[in-house]
Write a protein that holds these residues in place. Structure first.
Motif: not given
Length: 242
Positions: A54-55, A1-3, A76-78, A71-72
């Motif tokens: 995830t932001a 996962m990219i954070f 996009i996961q936050t 974003l949601q």
């Protein structure tokens, strides 16, 4: 996962006018409201490329709620950290010339920063961490080094987009990728860079320090992308809308 992590997010209020005159009433032709901040922009682009991410970051108030909801809705996961300060609003006036009014960043407490460190410490090999933007003046000036140390301990590649003396110090942490512009690249070596060949030379010097990849942004001064080894030069159209 990219954070991704945006230390000082914003709501970007962008207005387009035929012309702008200070000291009088100006009528906008178009207005747009976007969640802003370098890390947030990375999250939005990644999502459009079909890459889950995830932001992270710090948000507060009605503007913070707007950012999270926006974003949601984009899928996009936050996992933001809530703070008492209302997230800033940046005003961008697009006319015959461009004018920006950027709000101040938030005050981040030691508790806020510790909460982010705990999130980063949960990342593991296979994850990526994108740390973007300047550190607020109220924060520990060595906080980014602490984050870099956690990433190194957990074998998490660190992608870094910041500037100034902090970027100069963080070169020693050997991040996976950094993205200075021409001015920032020159500041790293205390020189003034005026052309592409100079930029190539100094970018390669960064590779010699242990940085794995360097992206040098040059505004509208050259072609969209030009690759030299592990060095990439890029520009973004001035009126691009995310």
């Amino acid at each position: 996962m990219i954070f991704t992590c945006t230390m000082t997010p914003s709501v970007d209020y962008t207005t387009y006018l035929t012309d702008f005159t200070a000291g009088t009433i100006n009528r906008s032709n178009e207005v747009y409201y976007y969640p802003g901040g370098k890390g947030i922009n990375v999250s939005r682009v990644l999502k459009r490329l079909g890459i889950a991410n995830t932001a992270y970051g710090f948000i507060g108030g009605f503007t913070g709620d707007f950012i999270q909801g926006y974003l949601q809705k984009e899928g996009i996961q936050t996992d933001f950290i809530k703070i008492p300060d209302t997230t800033r609003i940046n005003v961008k006036v697009k006319a015959d010339t461009e004018t920006e009014l950027n709000g101040p960043g938030p005050e981040l407490s030691e508790k806020n920063l510790e909460a982010l460190k705990e999130k980063v410490d949960c990342l593991q090999k296979g994850d990526w961490f994108v740390l973007a933007g300047r550190l607020p003046e109220t924060a520990d000036s060595y906080f980014y080094e602490k984050i870099a140390a956690i990433c190194r301990k957990n074998s998490v590649p660190l992608v870094l987009d910041t500037s100034g003396p902090m970027l100069k110090r963080l070169i020693n942490e050997k991040p996976f990728l950094i993205k200075p512009n021409l001015e920032e690249l020159g500041e790293l070596f205390d020189v003034s860079i005026t052309d592409k060949q100079q930029a190539i030379g100094y970018a390669k010097k960064l590779l010699d320090t242990g940085v794995s990849h360097v992206v040098v942004s040059m505004g509208g001064e050259m072609e969209r992308y030009s690759f030299v080894g592990k060095v990439c030069f890029s520009h973004r159209p001035r009126k691009e809308k995310l």
